[in-house]
Motif scaffolding. Structure first.
Motif, PDB file in Angstrom:
ATOM      1  N   SER B 146      55.394 -16.549  10.761  1.00 26.73           N
ATOM      2  CA  SER B 146      56.507 -16.408  11.640  1.00 26.73           C
ATOM      3  C   SER B 146      57.627 -15.610  11.500  1.00 26.73           C
ATOM      4  N   ASN B 147      57.776 -15.380   9.880  1.00 27.57           N
ATOM      5  CA  ASN B 147      58.767 -14.195   9.571  1.00 27.57           C
ATOM      6  C   ASN B 147      58.651 -13.000  10.404  1.00 27.57           C
ATOM      7  N   TYR B 148      57.421 -12.442  10.189  1.00 25.13           N
ATOM      8  CA  TYR B 148      56.982 -11.245  10.888  1.00 25.13           C
ATOM      9  C   TYR B 148      56.981 -11.361  12.455  1.00 25.13           C
ATOM     10  N   GLY B 149      56.606 -12.606  12.841  1.00 26.23           N
ATOM     11  CA  GLY B 149      56.753 -12.890  14.189  1.00 26.23           C
ATOM     12  C   GLY B 149      58.393 -12.580  14.617  1.00 26.23           C
ATOM     13  N   TRP B 211      54.036 -17.299  17.703  1.00 26.75           N
ATOM     14  CA  TRP B 211      54.256 -16.346  18.952  1.00 26.75           C
ATOM     15  C   TRP B 211      55.468 -15.428  18.393  1.00 26.75           C
ATOM     16  N   PRO B 212      55.372 -14.215  18.745  1.00 25.22           N
ATOM     17  CA  PRO B 212      54.408 -13.442  19.472  1.00 25.22           C
ATOM     18  C   PRO B 212      53.323 -12.905  18.665  1.00 25.22           C
ATOM     19  N   LEU B 213      52.960 -13.195  17.710  1.00 20.79           N
ATOM     20  CA  LEU B 213      51.699 -12.893  16.827  1.00 20.79           C
ATOM     21  C   LEU B 213      50.534 -13.709  17.211  1.00 20.79           C
ATOM     22  N   HIS B 214      49.392 -12.688  17.585  1.00 21.85           N
ATOM     23  CA  HIS B 214      48.136 -13.387  17.719  1.00 21.85           C
ATOM     24  C   HIS B 214      47.092 -13.385  16.344  1.00 21.85           C
ATOM     25  N   LEU B 215      46.084 -14.052  16.485  1.00 23.64           N
ATOM     26  CA  LEU B 215      45.282 -14.047  15.489  1.00 23.64           C
ATOM     27  C   LEU B 215      45.011 -12.760  14.889  1.00 23.64           C
ATOM     28  N   LEU B 216      44.440 -11.828  15.900  1.00 23.94           N
ATOM     29  CA  LEU B 216      43.795 -10.355  15.674  1.00 23.94           C
ATOM     30  C   LEU B 216      45.151  -9.390  15.402  1.00 23.94           C
ATOM     31  N   THR B 297      54.511  -4.516  11.345  1.00 23.21           N
ATOM     32  CA  THR B 297      54.443  -3.999  10.057  1.00 23.21           C
ATOM     33  C   THR B 297      54.204  -2.323  10.334  1.00 23.21           C
ATOM     34  N   VAL B 298      52.859  -2.348  10.865  1.00 22.26           N
ATOM     35  CA  VAL B 298      52.550  -0.806  11.360  1.00 22.26           C
ATOM     36  C   VAL B 298      53.482  -0.201  12.269  1.00 22.26           C
ATOM     37  N   MET B 299      54.077  -0.780  13.355  1.00 23.68           N
ATOM     38  CA  MET B 299      54.877  -0.364  14.455  1.00 23.68           C
ATOM     39  C   MET B 299      56.254   0.147  13.712  1.00 23.68           C
ATOM     40  N   CYS B 300      56.833  -0.694  12.793  1.00 20.05           N
ATOM     41  CA  CYS B 300      57.858  -0.280  12.107  1.00 20.05           C
ATOM     42  C   CYS B 300      57.634   0.879  10.876  1.00 20.05           C
ATOM     43  N   MET B 301      56.642   1.044  10.411  1.00 26.10           N
ATOM     44  CA  MET B 301      56.464   2.039   9.390  1.00 26.10           C
ATOM     45  C   MET B 301      56.096   3.329  10.258  1.00 26.10           C
ATOM     46  N   ILE B 302      55.329   3.335  11.270  1.00 31.74           N
ATOM     47  CA  ILE B 302      55.213   4.702  12.157  1.00 31.74           C
ATOM     48  C   ILE B 302      56.734   4.962  12.615  1.00 31.74           C
ATOM     49  N   GLU B 303      57.495   4.029  13.238  1.00 33.54           N
ATOM     50  CA  GLU B 303      58.872   4.562  13.664  1.00 33.54           C
ATOM     51  C   GLU B 303      59.580   4.763  12.497  1.00 33.54           C
ATOM     52  N   ASP B 304      59.701   4.224  11.635  1.00 33.67           N
ATOM     53  CA  ASP B 304      60.886   4.551  10.471  1.00 33.67           C
ATOM     54  C   ASP B 304      60.532   5.843   9.688  1.00 33.67           C
ATOM     55  N   LEU B 305      59.262   6.081   9.445  1.00 35.40           N
ATOM     56  CA  LEU B 305      58.830   6.982   8.920  1.00 35.40           C
ATOM     57  C   LEU B 305      58.982   8.402   9.653  1.00 35.40           C
ATOM     58  N   GLN B 381      58.870 -10.028   2.653  1.00 39.20           N
ATOM     59  CA  GLN B 381      58.673 -10.123   4.120  1.00 39.20           C
ATOM     60  C   GLN B 381      59.507  -9.707   5.045  1.00 39.20           C
ATOM     61  N   LEU B 382      58.964  -8.793   5.885  1.00 38.35           N
ATOM     62  CA  LEU B 382      59.633  -7.885   6.659  1.00 38.35           C
ATOM     63  C   LEU B 382      60.937  -8.233   7.339  1.00 38.35           C
ATOM     64  N   GLY B 383      61.032  -9.824   7.881  1.00 43.00           N
ATOM     65  CA  GLY B 383      61.877 -10.309   8.562  1.00 43.00           C
ATOM     66  C   GLY B 383      63.105 -10.966   7.868  1.00 43.00           C
TER      67      GLY B 383
END
Lengths: 141, 396
Positions: B146-149, B211-216, B297-305, B381-383
């Protein structure tokens, strides 16, 4: 939904930075600090100002009004205090005085759809027992 | 090339099992160390610098040298969560370049799966000495997921990013995992429902964990570990395999701030520093090993790098370029990532291992003529409080 539970983890003491904050909740007061030197709002509570390093800080009382910055709705928790609650909302709330607190959003029927980023909220205290601390939660304003 | 050529990864080993009952974390570290040194053509006693987070031993980092039987001149137990290994690789490269060490050994081992650790959904333990942050966070029932959520929810609100766009990250990593026999075995041993390639619809149809993170969109919890050997250019010249050069690094931490932007990670500080240090730019990168604890996490790395502008990651990941056989952008997590290959709690070392395999030409989803890789770890934890460290690597 998010009802009080004896199993919900409580703040633990001695912990000198946050003890005044939690002590004030016994009177249903939501406290935050400001720096006497640079006027920055300090939260979570600390004995120093994280912006300028000053050791001179003051305690203030929030009106408890703010907006949801972001939230997540937990559908799976293995923690004994939360696993049978059903979906419950974890959030960061931005108080109007300028500090951000982690809390729960309560008194919503469908947390995924009834909460949104930017939604106005107000304090909703959850007592943890006679003479004990109270948890500052939030509900739609 | 004018890139730095002072320290290189010369030996690697990834512990093959994701379910390893009856084996200890220390045993995984030692077994991996032996195989990584063998891979390099080096001997046990060649190691003169030890890098390890110091977990699973008494008194932090004091136990690891004794257990391994080494007498290093240098020890570094930087422990900042899953990105510790990028921090450590950068530190090792710096120390080797300055002449303080010649052969550095990085080790990692964990039995998170066999220990039945509920990393993602367990919530606060309420144990250990109280801290200010625990006291302000423990009562709310926050789970790690939920922290990442909360970060994903804010990203969706702020930039209009959709679930379907996020799902492309899981689709690309699974595409790569299905080509990696160890990842396939991992998903089989961990009883994944459907060990096959997946679609964005599969991701969106998987159940919501927080929410909004799904299992996969959530990484697995496995056992595992590995080791990396980093050596000076003089040592590297006589090693068995061709060196993979560490040409730059950057590291940073970030935390909850009043009025702060939760969608911006510490990578916005450490990423540009790493690229400047290496003298390369994101558009030159062939391999992006980005810590996929979760899709966000990947979304943030792609943008922030700087692979795309902040907030435009949704469109970027939806263009299909993250797959190893597509051009136009870097290949993402070609081993299958934490989502589909290996996540024993701290995945950072695997980012270095797969980067090295790609730059040697040994990956199971090999990118033709891969020259440059970035391993970007995210820990904590990203959040709330987290660390992001990038290590940039170049083929010989």
């Amino acid at each position: 939904m998010t009802q009080n539970s004896p199993l919900r983890p409580q703040p633990r003491f001695p912990e000198p930075d946050t003890e005044p904050f939690w002590e004030a909740t016994k009177n249903r007061e939501l406290k935050y600090q400001t720096c006497n030197s640079c006027s920055e709002v300090i939260f979570y509570p600390r004995a120093h100002c994280p912006s300028c390093g000053s050791l001179e800080t003051s305690w203030n009382t929030s009106k408890g009004d703010g907006a949801v910055y972001t939230y997540s709705v937990i559908l799976q928790s293995r923690h004994p205090a939360f696993k049978d609650l059903g979906p419950y909302a974890l959030a960061y709330v931005d108080l109007d005085e300028g500090f951000r607190i982690m809390s729960n959003i309560v008194n919503v029927a469908d947390p995924v759809n009834d909460i949104s980023c930017g939604m106005r909220v107000k304090l909703n205290w959850h007592d943890q027992g006679e003479g004990e601390i109270a948890l500052p939660m939030f509900e739609p304003a | 090339m004018s890139q730095r050529r002072e320290a290189a990864i010369v030996g690697i080993h990834e512990y093959p099992l994701r379910v390893a009952p009856g084996v200890s974390s220390l045993q995984i570290k030692a077994a991996s160390a032996a195989k990584a040194l063998s891979d390099a053509g080096l001997n046990w006693q060649d190691v003169d610098a030890v890098y390890d987070t110091g977990t699973h031993q008494n008194i932090g980092g004091l136990g690891i040298s004794e257990y391994l039987g080494l007498k290093p001149d240098l020890i570094d137990t930087t422990s900042v969560g899953g990105s510790s290994y990028e921090f450590q690789a950068n530190h090792a490269a710096t120390m080797i370049a300055s002449g303080k060490a010649n052969v550095a050994l990085l080790t990692y081992g964990s039995t998170a799966h066999s220990d039945r650790r509920a990393i993602g959904t367990g919530g606060a333990t309420g144990q250990g000495s109280p801290t200010p942050f625990n006291n302000m966070e423990d009562p709310w029932g926050m789970t790690l997921i939920s922290n990442y959520g909360m970060v994903k929810a804010r990203h969706m609100h702020q930039y209009g990013t959709t679930d379907e766009q996020f799902a492309n990250i899981s689709v690309a990593t699974r595409y790569h995992a299905m080509r990696n026999p160890e990842a396939v075995k991992a998903m089989t041993d961990l009883e994944f429902v459907g060990v096959n390639e997946i679609t964005t619809q599969d991701v969106m149809d998987s159940r919501l964990i927080a929410w909004p993170l799904h299992l996969l969109e959530c990484c697995m919890v496995s056992d595992g570990g590995g080791a990396v050997v980093i050596a000076s250019k003089e040592v590297a010249a006589n090693c068995t395999k061709k060196p993979v050069w560490i040409i730059g690094g950057g590291e940073a931490t970030k935390y909850r701030e009043n009025g702060g932007d939760i969608t911006v990670s510490a990578g916005a500080q450490s990423g540009p520093r790493a690229f400047a240090d290496a003298g390369v730019t994101p558009d030159e990168i062939d391999i992006l090993m980005a810590y996929d604890s979760f899709s966000i996490t990947v979304m943030c790395m792609i943008e922030d790098l700087g692979f795309c502008s902040k907030g435009e990651g949704g469109d970027y990941v939806s263009s299909g370029i993250l797959k190893f056989d597509q051009s136009g952008g870097p290949a993402l997590n070609t081993d299958g990532g934490g989502l589909s290959s290996n996540h024993p709690g701290e995945r950072g070392i695997f980012l270095l291992l797969e980067s090295a395999r790609q730059l040697r030409g040994e990956s199971t989803a090999q990118v033709n003529d891969a020259k440059l890789a970035v391993a970007v770890g995210n820990g904590g934890q990203l959040g709330s409080r987290h660390s992001t460290s990038a290590t940039i690597l170049a083929a010989d």
